[in-house]
Design an enzyme around this catalytic site. Sequence first.
Site, PDB file in Angstrom:
ATOM      1  CG  ASP A 145      -6.831  -2.597  10.374  1.00 42.75           C
ATOM      2  OD1 ASP A 145      -6.032  -2.543  11.337  1.00 42.75           O
ATOM      3  OD2 ASP A 145      -7.741  -3.444  10.292  1.00 42.75           O
TER       4      ASP A 145
ATOM      5  N   GLY B  43       0.798  -1.214   0.000  1.00 42.74           N
ATOM      6  CA  GLY B  43       0.000   0.000   0.000  1.00 42.74           C
ATOM      7  C   GLY B  43       0.829   1.262   0.000  1.00 42.74           C
TER       8      GLY B  43
END
Length: 263
Positions: free
Chosen positions: A143, A125
Amino acid sequence: MLAGRGQLVHIERDAHGVLEVIDDQYTRSLYFGTAARQSSMSHADPVTLVLSYTRAMLAGLLFQPRPAEILIIGLGGGSLLRFLAHHYPEADITVVEYREAVIEIARRFFQLPEHPRIRIEHGDGTELIHNPAQPLYDLILVDAFDAVGLHPGVACEPFLQACQRRLREGGLIALNLWNTDKARCRAHIRCFEAALGQRSLRLPVEARNNLIVFGAPHLQRLPSRRSLQATAPALKQRLGLDFPDLYRQLRRHNTLPLQWLFT
């Protein structure tokens, strides 16, 4: 294997460690070889959010109640994805997970939704967020945990600055932190605030060690208290989460008036 946690459904090991799927009477949970539940799904209602920290992460919907473009960094068992895909079927949702085995397990054992508007990517990410070809998002949920804690790449200033650049006007980012190491958690918050150039809105998760921090850098002023008090019950009725209580917790844990936190 974790003794006494229920029935072992699946176990495997990838380059990052052990992954276990364990059932108890009410839930199916994902573990990364430790006692900490990474994700849980209700057998009776897979859409509901079992773990309190996932509900807390969505307190940001008070300020961005109708996200059309959503990015989730860290899949786990897909709790946030299932919930958001169910309640926001018109939204485009991208999920990035760096462990391919986690994606495979989530698809096999955790009823991930399949829809043309949902995109699940295997990758880092922190690399995706720096890609200028990616769209702008209304909601970014970070998260990203492994067996030992927060993925180091998501707490650094370059990543968080890139998240800020990928937010639409009025967009919001929520970051899940682990608060057992107080000094490290404070350092993560300072980094978050420096990257976004603002104070963060903080929400400790009751009875857990999670701390959720929110930032909305394009907002000059948050909605008024009266507006939020009207929004919270409407969101509770539509989504089934106790947004009035989340709102009360936000007020209790943030000393400045909410409408001035983001100036």
